[in-house]
Write a protein that holds these residues in place. Sequence first.
Motif, PDB file in Angstrom:
ATOM      1  N   CYS A  83       0.834  -1.207   0.000  1.00  0.00           N
ATOM      2  CA  CYS A  83       0.000   0.000   0.000  1.00  0.00           C
ATOM      3  C   CYS A  83       0.868   1.256   0.000  1.00  0.00           C
ATOM      4  O   CYS A  83       0.527   2.257  -0.652  1.00  0.00           O
ATOM      5  CB  CYS A  83      -0.919  -0.007   1.225  1.00  0.00           C
ATOM      6  SG  CYS A  83      -2.112  -1.372   1.243  1.00  0.00           S
ATOM      7  N   ALA A 103      -5.560   3.300   1.997  1.00  0.00           N
ATOM      8  CA  ALA A 103      -5.610   1.846   2.112  1.00  0.00           C
ATOM      9  C   ALA A 103      -6.840   1.478   2.937  1.00  0.00           C
ATOM     10  O   ALA A 103      -7.070   2.039   4.010  1.00  0.00           O
ATOM     11  CB  ALA A 103      -4.340   1.327   2.781  1.00  0.00           C
ATOM     12  N   VAL A 216      -6.609  -0.210  -2.267  1.00  0.00           N
ATOM     13  CA  VAL A 216      -6.139   1.154  -2.080  1.00  0.00           C
ATOM     14  C   VAL A 216      -6.875   2.035  -3.091  1.00  0.00           C
ATOM     15  O   VAL A 216      -6.862   1.750  -4.290  1.00  0.00           O
ATOM     16  CB  VAL A 216      -4.620   1.294  -2.301  1.00  0.00           C
ATOM     17  CG1 VAL A 216      -4.185   2.748  -2.090  1.00  0.00           C
ATOM     18  CG2 VAL A 216      -3.851   0.365  -1.379  1.00  0.00           C
TER      19      VAL A 216
END
Length: 396
Positions: A83, A103, A216
């Motif tokens: 992420c 995220a 994400v």
Amino acid sequence: MLNWLSQVASVTLFNLRTLPERKGAALATVIGIAGVVAVFVGVFSIAEGFRQAMTASGSDDIAVVMRDGSDSEMTSNLAHAECRIVADAPGIARHGAGPLAAAEMFMIIDVPKRMTGTDANVPLRGISPSSFDVRGNVKMVEGRPLTPGRNELNVGVGAAREFAGLDLGKTLHFGQTDWTIVGIFTAGGGAAESEIWADAAVLQPAYHRADDFQSVSVRLASPGAFGQFAAALKADPRLDVKVSRQTDFYADQSTQVTTFIKTIGVLIAGLMALGALFGALNTMYSAVAARTREIATLRALGFGAGPVIVSVMCESLVLALAGGVLGAGAAYWIFNGFTAATINWQTFSQVAFAFTVTPTIIADAVALSAVIGVAGGLLPAIRAARLPIAAALREV
């Protein structure tokens, strides 16, 4: 040509004037076709409402990143380090706190429905502090945004409407933790309005989850930056991800359900339309049989077979369109704006939505009624035109 049109108009008007004498059969045809149209509009309004709920809030300048090969957030998994790599990619918009990247976790919890009390799978999203800024369309209609680090929840208006216990100030227990609802939000009418939001950093330990996420979401510097952003992630050997525009992501999430609903709708409406077609045929055959002498008299006076055929079909079309307009109007009044929730098979979670009757659905439904009317009037019209004049005039 003018004489032919004059004959068509004369015979058609004559036929329509006699409808009160056959009001029983005519009314049965109108109601039968109205039922077909109402079912057609009702089923397609479900599919359209679900599609709009899934896609209404999609934006071309937001991208969604998931594990490559996953077809939904439920089957995706991204480690914290991945992420961070995504958040550092080129093409992402930035603000004072850094890149606009969030995220997020995604899971489902059981919440009873308000109407039935039966448990339903409601999506629970663990958000990051930047999630509100990334999405940009989240507005609180009651209460306030949740505070990071606390056991607090924000609930979408659709979820609050359809499921019990999701009112402002209520407490929920899940993940071995008590959570307090501090805000109700809208999200442009989109799928997020069916979700419950919590701080991902608090949600992870509550479920004994590792420091990983399902997706994400990032806000791009511009819609045109998507190519640069996606190419950078695909070229990074540390990542194995798929990148979608948010609009495409939501469209993909709604495909299975909308296709299934429309298929079922076509099958049901088709079977009902077949019954309505036979009803129209019966009505028009009865009308022709009742007016055998009048049709024969018109033919003897010089009216051609063509005007007779067209006039019978026009009568059938008028009855069908009357049924179509009646059914469409009733379906709009009953279904449009009706709220419900159904499961999205790709995430196995409930999505709250409102039935949506669009002008296109109305037009398609009325067109279907016209097809039934034309098909139902064709054979009786040909029979009327082929009546032997001499034999018909001898009938009492």
